[in-house]
Scaffold this motif. Structure first.
Motif, short mmCIF file in Angstrom:
data_model
loop_
_atom_site.label_atom_id
_atom_site.label_comp_id
_atom_site.label_asym_id
_atom_site.label_seq_id
_atom_site.Cartn_x
_atom_site.Cartn_y
_atom_site.Cartn_z
N VAL A 116 -11.13 33.78 -36.99
CA VAL A 116 -10.69 32.36 -37.32
C VAL A 116 -11.35 32.04 -38.65
O VAL A 116 -10.71 31.45 -39.81
CB VAL A 116 -11.14 31.37 -36.33
N LEU A 117 -12.75 32.31 -38.66
CA LEU A 117 -13.50 32.31 -39.96
C LEU A 117 -12.94 32.76 -41.11
O LEU A 117 -12.80 32.32 -42.40
CB LEU A 117 -14.94 32.38 -39.96
N ILE A 118 -12.51 34.13 -40.93
CA ILE A 118 -11.82 34.88 -41.92
C ILE A 118 -10.60 34.18 -42.44
O ILE A 118 -10.13 34.03 -43.69
CB ILE A 118 -11.70 36.30 -41.57
N ALA A 119 -9.69 33.79 -41.27
CA ALA A 119 -8.34 33.26 -41.74
C ALA A 119 -8.64 31.88 -42.66
O ALA A 119 -7.95 31.57 -43.43
CB ALA A 119 -7.70 32.86 -40.35
N CYS A 120 -9.74 31.22 -42.30
CA CYS A 120 -10.23 29.81 -43.15
C CYS A 120 -10.45 30.26 -44.43
O CYS A 120 -10.15 29.40 -45.37
CB CYS A 120 -11.29 29.23 -42.55
N ALA A 121 -11.41 31.41 -44.46
CA ALA A 121 -11.73 31.77 -45.97
C ALA A 121 -10.73 32.26 -46.81
O ALA A 121 -10.77 31.92 -48.09
CB ALA A 121 -12.79 32.87 -45.83
N ILE A 122 -9.34 32.82 -46.31
CA ILE A 122 -8.39 33.19 -47.28
C ILE A 122 -7.16 32.27 -47.09
O ILE A 122 -6.28 32.24 -47.75
CB ILE A 122 -8.04 34.80 -46.78
N ALA A 123 -7.38 31.08 -46.51
CA ALA A 123 -6.15 30.20 -46.21
C ALA A 123 -5.71 29.57 -47.74
O ALA A 123 -4.33 29.49 -47.77
CB ALA A 123 -6.33 28.98 -45.24
N HIS A 157 -9.47 23.18 -38.07
CA HIS A 157 -10.38 24.00 -39.45
C HIS A 157 -9.13 24.63 -40.03
O HIS A 157 -9.24 24.84 -41.57
CB HIS A 157 -11.06 25.05 -38.70
N LEU A 158 -8.04 25.15 -39.80
CA LEU A 158 -7.33 25.80 -40.64
C LEU A 158 -6.53 24.98 -41.59
O LEU A 158 -6.33 25.09 -42.82
CB LEU A 158 -6.09 26.36 -39.77
N GLN A 159 -6.30 23.71 -41.14
CA GLN A 159 -5.75 22.57 -41.98
C GLN A 159 -6.56 22.36 -43.31
O GLN A 159 -6.29 22.22 -44.26
CB GLN A 159 -5.24 21.34 -41.11
N GLU A 160 -7.91 21.99 -42.86
CA GLU A 160 -8.74 21.77 -43.97
C GLU A 160 -8.73 22.68 -44.96
O GLU A 160 -9.00 22.48 -46.19
CB GLU A 160 -10.32 21.31 -43.28
N ALA A 161 -8.98 24.11 -44.39
CA ALA A 161 -9.28 25.09 -45.33
C ALA A 161 -7.97 25.28 -46.12
O ALA A 161 -7.98 25.65 -47.45
CB ALA A 161 -9.23 26.51 -44.34
N ALA A 162 -6.79 25.23 -45.63
CA ALA A 162 -5.52 25.31 -46.42
C ALA A 162 -5.25 24.38 -47.29
O ALA A 162 -4.80 24.41 -48.52
CB ALA A 162 -4.27 25.43 -45.45
#
Lengths: 513, 269, 306
Positions: A153-160, A104-109
């Motif tokens: 985690v969702l917040i981390a993705c939203a601002i990644a 998830h983080l990779q995709e968001a970043a």
């Protein structure tokens, strides 16, 4: 300089105009909140400019100077990927179940076109949103995380990808009351620190008024009031604003006097309930541990706690609607037997009211039949029509409602019918189990006024189960705080708020102020 | 939903009334015109190898197939509703044991079971539908159970208990009426299933016995002669497929509409 | 994961035993035996035959002996095809059924999944309506209607393909495989459509869309795997049925597969043969359900914990 600017913005779905003439401006590091009841159009206003609702935007919406209204979807998607972050209401389901936190983080970043982030970067991202033990969490699938952890985690993705604007649509309303404060604090802190603009949507005025710089109050798709959050919460100008503020309980408000209480009626001693955990590898969950309480005539006792604290299980055990593993319940000294053994006489004493308006009534029955049932089964005679009309009048509904079915009632009306049904048995005590945010604030306030009126007129005792400490403070003589199955503290409301003794109570008070 | 049901109704009506009007019955042999084609010697659809009127046999076969299907679907309905309601309502160990039995029966080679039953207990029309019904109730039991489970924790059911309503009364007055629409939808879906199984068995020679006939037997007979008389295959096959397709379509629409309104009601809360 | 497999096998073995024992007893208590021919046998011939086939022992003894034999791969002699052991009959017919069923399974999955996914992406549009109507039609068409119909059209009228028996090459497989796969393809299409349409309305898809991820990437990365869960749960038992139970298709196209032996065996009360097929079928079902469980685990990690 403004990040997002709506002017004369409206939302149409088909031919219907659902939101009209909203104007607002958010600058860097600023937070603007849209508040209102459900159906007020606040969510539509927040997500339609970015092409995420079924509606079409009208008027003008500019993101850093670029016009969004009528922008084709492909360009809109690019814009979302690069400049905006979104946090939605449902942390439990907003992560893809078969993808790990790392994926998830990779995709968001990478969504804004950047390269793959290193493990160290991702750990820093999780750290920034206050997730404990990020190293282990990185490899986890969403279902192994708690609701609060998922929202982080969702917040981390939203601002990644370093967005300019964060749109948060009811980011905390699916979370436990004790978590809400932390999560809002995290969001506002991130905005201030990274100079992001935030558009916040919430139905809970008490939670946004301290976080937002400015507030827009919406009703039926129109802005009824706007201004600084402090001004609206303290001195609302519009009639709707005033009503809404009065309906929203606060810990700071003046305590109203409550009716006098009499002799002790209900006594619970050492009550425990345990459930078998699902699955074969047996194990037990202690839902309620050694709970003791008393309730006097005409008294209201509030049981307050987060979800999973065991408050509803305790309530059901008292009403004879759930299992009891140990302990005893007495009424004026007489033992109340367990669930299966309760006779009609026992049932008459305690009647439940569930605050889940749609599910509270049998959808295939007429209102009159629902109201008549307790009288018929407990008192032995079907009440005449006049009696039904009387009960309907007691809950401020006209007699014609007797012929309706559940689907023809609004949430507030269904709630009133459920109260009339409970009163039909002529009970001594009501057990009220309040579902969080099942009703709009104004309707909910009307219902709790009704409870107070009934209590005064009939001298009823009440056990009121809620997650809302401020509401408990407003209407209960005494408050019991539950945490992990135990009543950790029980005191009069004055005492509880002036000298809270346990950490759980202090945490709840902090979360509600 | 209207058109498929009207079609099925028309077929059933024809099967019921047709044999009363026709001069031939399904078993009588017209020695003068054995194996004749369409519209010859007063036989609208011709006759088969034994000189029996094809139309009369088609109508009687339809009648048998439909009545077997209805009877078996009713058996499935009764067993399924009772089993599912008890398992869902009582819950706990009882539920676990009852549903394990259903799971176990599901895992059984379904068609084999029916064939075994036919072989073991002989071939009678009564056993055909009993056997099929006894297998088809499994889905009904699962559906009813999950509905009952969902309903039993609804506040209105707890409120009924608090109103002093006994368990049995609550089950009958509160729960079952709310299960009824879903049960009806699945009943509509069970009927075509049973039609299929019955014709399948008859096709293999395990179902209805001569001189009685059913759509499966007719398809089988005509499949053997299809090179000479293709119409003979198309007609019984067509009637069979029409019944199955129409009932499936109607049942699915009904079910989908129920789940949609159910969801709408929940999301409104 | 390993634990899950182990636990499934632990429940599978008693289930299998129960099925074998139950069918064994059922067959024994059935009225009429394999030697009840048109002409009554002399009592001593009958007794000799029954001793030879072990039918004179008590029922529990027979069951135990039978299960012992199965473990060594011996399903006993066929009572009807007297020159063959059941194991030989199964060994002859199983490959045909496996080939037929395996090909039909692959064809049905490809057709069904692609049609279902396409329909879900066009949900509510005419392509969706048409495809789903076709799917319903396919599931409702009995194989004993489609089989002869296909044979009639492509075999007899056009004369393109053989309609009976095993010819040279692979052309003899085409019609039976198609006829066998059609209803399964229809069911798979419906499940795949419902699965994907359900996924597309989910919050995690909305979240991915909000992140501006390209629609095709969302489909591939976020929606596809969970959407196929219902397909996997259907294909498990369906596969076992396809591989062994193509009774009708084998009859229609005159192929000596397992299904035909089963029906013939059941009609002739050839206990060992019927029992062997039932055992085989039950083990295949258990095996395929296990495979479906493993596929679930891959499709959705929540199911890995059982």
């Amino acid at each position: 300089m403004s990040v997002l600017q709506l002017s004369g913005f409206g939302v149409d779905i088909g031919e219907q105009r659902l939101v009209s003439d909203v104007s607002l401006e958010i600058g860097e590091g600023e937070i603007v909140a849209l508040a209102g009841a459900s159906g007020s159009g606040k969510s539509l206003t927040a997500i339609t400019p970015f092409g995420l609702s079924a509606g079409n935007g009208t008027g003008s919406a500019r993101l850093g100077g670029e016009e969004l209204v009528h922008l084709p979807e492909a360009e809109m998607a690019k814009l979302r990927a690069q400049k905006i972050g979104f946090v939605f209401q449902q942390p439990l389901t907003a992560l893809t179940p078969h993808r790990s936190v790392r994926q998830h983080l990779q995709e968001a970043a990478m969504q804004a076109g950047g390269g793959a982030p290193t493990t160290r970067t991702m750990l820093a991202m999780l750290d920034a949103v206050g997730l404990a033990d990020p190293q282990a969490k990185l490899a986890q699938y969403p279902h192994r995380l708690s609701g609060g952890e998922r929202q982080r985690v969702l917040i981390a993705c939203a601002i990644a990808h370093g967005p300019k604007l964060l749109v948060a649509d009811e980011p905390t309303s699916a979370l436990d009351a004790s978590l809400r404060r932390d999560m809002m604090g995290l969001l506002t802190g991130l905005c201030r620190k990274q100079n992001m603009a935030m558009l916040l949507v919430s139905h809970d005025l008490a939670s946004v008024e301290r976080d937002a710089d400015r507030l827009l109050l919406l009703k039926n798709g129109e802005v009824v009031e706007q201004g600084s959050a402090a001004q609206i919460s303290q001195k609302p100008k519009s009639g709707y604003g005033k009503a809404l503020m009065a309906a929203t309980p606060r810990l700071t408000e003046e305590m109203l006097t409550l009716p006098d209480t009499g002799e002790t009626l209900l006594e619970v001693r050492g009550l425990s309930v345990r459930f078998k955990k699902p699955g074969w590898r047996a194990g037990y969950l202690d839902a309620v541990k050694d709970a003791s309480l008393t309730l006097a005539k005409g008294e209201t006792l509030a049981i307050v706690g987060g979800s999973g604290s065991g408050k509803s299980t305790l309530g059901r055990a008292i009403a004879g609607l759930g299992p009891v593993n140990a302990g005893e319940i007495t009424w004026q000294g007489d033992l109340l037997p367990p669930r299966k053994k309760r006779t009609a006489q026992h049932r008459r004493l305690i009647q439940p009211v569930f605050q889940d308006p749609v599910a509270s009534l049998n959808p295939r029955w007429r209102v009159a039949d629902s109201i008549a049932e307790p009288a018929e089964q407990i008192l032995g005679t079907r009440p005449p029509e006049a009696r039904i009309a009387e009960l309907l009048a007691e809950v401020d509904l006209p007699a014609e409602f007797a012929e309706r079915r559940a689907a023809q009632l609004s949430g507030g009306q269904a709630q009133r019918v459920a109260i009339a049904r409970a009163l039909s048995a002529n009970p001594e005590m009501l057990l009220i189990d309040a579902a969080p945010s099942a009703l709009d604030p104004l309707v909910a306030d009307g219902v709790s006024r009704l409870f107070r009126k009934i209590q005064q007129e009939r001298g009823l005792s009440m056990v009121f189960i809620t997650h809302d400490l401020a509401l408990a403070r407003r209407c209960a003589h005494r408050i019991a705080v539950m945490d992990a199955g135990e009543i950790v503290e029980m005191a009069t409301r004055e005492e509880l708020f002036s000298t809270p003794k346990t950490e759980a109570t202090k945490k709840l008070i902090r979360a509600s102020s | 939903m209207k058109i498929p049901l009207i079609l099925v109704a028309a077929i059933i009506l024809a099967a019921l009334l047709g044999p009363l009007i026709l001069p031939w019955d399904h078993a009588s042999i017209d020695w003068d015109s054995v194996r004749v084609g369409l519209l010859s010697d007063g036989h609208i659809l011709g006759t088969d190898d034994l000189g029996r009127d094809r139309l009369a046999r088609l109508l009687v076969g339809t009648r048998i197939t439909v009545s077997v299907a209805l009877a078996a679907a009713l058996v499935a309905l009764v067993i399924g509703v009772i089993w599912g309601a008890i398992a869902g309502w009582v819950g706990g160990r009882t539920d676990e044991v009852m549903m394990r039995i259903v799971d176990g029966l599901y895992a059984l080679p379904f068609m084999f079971v029916v064939i075994l039953l036919m072989v073991v207990f002989g071939r009678s029309i009564f056993l055909v539908f009993l056997g099929i019904g006894a297998v088809e109730w499994l889905t009904m039991a699962r559906v009813v159970r999950s509905e009952v489970m969902a309903l039993k924790n609804r506040p209105f059911v707890l409120a009924a208990e608090a109103s002093g309503s006994s368990g049995t009364r609550t089950l009958i007055r509160h729960i079952l009426p709310n299960v009824a629409p879903v049960a009806v939808a699945y009943l509509m879906l069970t009927v075509p299933q049973v039609v299929m199984v019955e014709s399948f068995l008859s096709f293999l020679g395990l179902g209805v016995q001569e001189p009685l006939t059913s759509l499966g037997i007719l398809v089988n007979e005509s499949a053997e002669a299809m090179d000479v008389n293709p119409a003979a295959l198309l007609l019984p096959g067509g009637v069979l497929v029409t019944i199955i397709v129409c009932l499936t379509l109607a049942g699915e629409r009904f079910r989908d509409r129920l789940t949609r309104t159910g969801r709408a009601a929940e999301s409104a809360s | 994961m390993g634990q899950l497999i182990l636990r499934r096998l632990m429940t599978a073995i008693p289930t299998l035993l129960a099925i074998i024992i139950l069918s064994f007893i059922l067959m024994r208590i059935a009225p009429g035996g394999p030697f009840d021919g048109e002409r009554p046998l002399a009592p001593e011939t009958r007794a000799a035959l029954e001793t030879a086939y072990g039918l004179d022992k008590s029922l529990p003894e027979q069951v135990v002996q039978y299960i012992g034999n199965i473990l060594t791969g011996d399903f006993g002699p066929s009572l009807v095809y007297r020159d063959f052991t059941v194991t030989e009959l199964v060994a002859q017919s199983l490959p045909i059924s496996l080939l037929l069923g395996g090909l039909a399974l692959i064809l049905a999955s490809i057709l069904g999944i692609s049609a279902g996914l396409f329909a879900a992406l066009r949900a509510g549009k005419w392509q969706d309506e048409v495809l789903m109507l076709c799917a319903t039609l396919l599931t409702a068409l009995p194989t004993f209607v489609t089989g002869p119909l296909l044979a009639l059209i492509f075999g007899l009228w056009f004369g393109w393909l053989p309609v009976s028996g095993q010819g040279d090459g692979v052309s003899w497989l085409i019609l039976p495989v198609i006829a066998l796969s059609l209803p399964v393809a229809g069911a798979v299409a419906k499940l795949a459509r419902a699965g994907l349409a359900g996924q597309l309305g989910q919050d995690h898809i909305r979240a991915a869309r909000a992140r501006g991820i390209a629609p095709l990437t969302i489909l591939r990365r976020h929606a596809l795997r969970p959407a196929l869960v219902p397909v996997a749960s259907y294909l498990g038992p369906a596969a076992a049925g396809l591989l062994t139970g193509a009774v009708v298709i084998e009859t229609v196209f005159g192929l000596p597969g397992l299904g035909r032996y089963f029906v013939q065996g059941a009609l002739n009360r050839d206990y060992p043969l019927v029992l062997a097929v039932v055992t085989l079928y039950a083990s295949l079902i258990i095996l395929f359900n296990l495979a479906a469980d493993l596929i679930y685990g891959w499709l959705d990690p929540r199911m890995r914990e059982g």
